[in-house]
Scaffold this motif. Structure first.
Motif, PDB file in Angstrom:
ATOM      1  N   GLU A 109      12.582  -2.688  10.991  1.00  0.00           N
ATOM      2  CA  GLU A 109      11.528  -3.593  10.038  1.00  0.00           C
ATOM      3  C   GLU A 109      11.031  -3.009   8.847  1.00  0.00           C
ATOM      4  O   GLU A 109      10.700  -3.719   7.926  1.00  0.00           O
ATOM      5  N   ILE A 110      10.818  -1.813   8.561  1.00  0.00           N
ATOM      6  CA  ILE A 110      10.528  -0.933   7.667  1.00  0.00           C
ATOM      7  C   ILE A 110      11.634  -1.112   6.453  1.00  0.00           C
ATOM      8  O   ILE A 110      11.040  -1.167   5.400  1.00  0.00           O
ATOM      9  N   LEU A 111      12.837  -0.962   6.751  1.00  0.00           N
ATOM     10  CA  LEU A 111      13.873  -1.309   5.504  1.00  0.00           C
ATOM     11  C   LEU A 111      14.121  -2.537   5.011  1.00  0.00           C
ATOM     12  O   LEU A 111      13.665  -3.399   5.665  1.00  0.00           O
ATOM     13  N   GLY A 112      14.540  -2.736   3.987  1.00  0.00           N
ATOM     14  CA  GLY A 112      14.804  -3.981   3.199  1.00  0.00           C
ATOM     15  C   GLY A 112      13.402  -4.383   2.345  1.00  0.00           C
ATOM     16  O   GLY A 112      13.175  -3.374   1.813  1.00  0.00           O
ATOM     17  N   MET A 124       9.676  -1.996   2.030  1.00  0.00           N
ATOM     18  CA  MET A 124       9.433  -0.765   1.495  1.00  0.00           C
ATOM     19  C   MET A 124      10.250  -0.719   0.010  1.00  0.00           C
ATOM     20  O   MET A 124      11.244  -1.316  -0.181  1.00  0.00           O
ATOM     21  N   ALA A 125       9.565   0.026  -0.725  1.00  0.00           N
ATOM     22  CA  ALA A 125       9.789   0.030  -2.133  1.00  0.00           C
ATOM     23  C   ALA A 125       9.632   1.292  -2.953  1.00  0.00           C
ATOM     24  O   ALA A 125       8.234   1.756  -2.604  1.00  0.00           O
ATOM     25  N   TRP A 126      10.477   2.005  -3.682  1.00  0.00           N
ATOM     26  CA  TRP A 126       9.931   3.066  -4.482  1.00  0.00           C
ATOM     27  C   TRP A 126       9.356   2.477  -5.756  1.00  0.00           C
ATOM     28  O   TRP A 126      10.169   1.391  -6.454  1.00  0.00           O
ATOM     29  N   ALA A 142       0.849  -1.323  -0.021  1.00  0.00           N
ATOM     30  CA  ALA A 142       0.184   0.028   0.095  1.00  0.00           C
ATOM     31  C   ALA A 142       0.823   1.375   0.162  1.00  0.00           C
ATOM     32  O   ALA A 142       2.246   1.383   0.397  1.00  0.00           O
ATOM     33  N   PRO A 143       0.292   2.532  -0.623  1.00  0.00           N
ATOM     34  CA  PRO A 143       1.321   3.315  -0.367  1.00  0.00           C
ATOM     35  C   PRO A 143       1.502   4.066   0.878  1.00  0.00           C
ATOM     36  O   PRO A 143       0.608   4.169   1.822  1.00  0.00           O
ATOM     37  N   MET A 179       6.057   2.924  -1.574  1.00  0.00           N
ATOM     38  CA  MET A 179       5.096   1.726  -0.971  1.00  0.00           C
ATOM     39  C   MET A 179       5.433   0.925   0.237  1.00  0.00           C
ATOM     40  O   MET A 179       6.748   0.649   0.233  1.00  0.00           O
ATOM     41  N   THR A 180       4.511   0.623   1.044  1.00  0.00           N
ATOM     42  CA  THR A 180       5.252  -0.039   2.026  1.00  0.00           C
ATOM     43  C   THR A 180       4.431  -1.748   2.130  1.00  0.00           C
ATOM     44  O   THR A 180       3.356  -1.747   1.813  1.00  0.00           O
TER      45      THR A 180
END
Length: 94
Positions: free
Chosen positions: A38-41, A44-46, A24-25, A71-72
């Motif tokens: 936890e968010i990194l890796g 998350m993605a552009w 989701a955005p 996006m997450t």
């Protein structure tokens, strides 16, 4: 998603959004209770409008500002039905 919602509103047809799904955005849903680690890796993605994606911490310079979104990955149960700050549950926006 916005175009579909706008087209429905323009035609006087109700808009129902089941859920974003696995991704989701970030601006719409945040990251819930996840820590920064936890968010990194893989969480998350552009993503660009033409389908390119990157897991770099910052938006790659080659990715346009317009047409690129962060996006997450939260899972469908968490990502929800929020679009532009409004929740669409099939009963109209809340």
């Amino acid at each position: 998603m916005r175009k579909l919602r706008d087209d429905c509103e323009g035609a006087g047809v109700g808009f129902e959004m089941a859920a974003w799904g696995e991704w989701a955005p970030y601006a719409e849903v945040g990251c819930g209770d996840l820590t920064e680690e936890e968010i990194l890796g893989d969480r998350m993605a552009w993503v660009t409008i033409d389908g390119r994606w990157s897991t770099d911490c910052e938006r790659p310079e080659s990715y346009p500002i317009e047409g690129t979104i962060l996006m997450t990955r939260l899972g469908a149960a968490v990502s929800g039905r929020v679009l532009d700050g409004r929740e669409y549950t099939g009963e109209g926006p809340k």
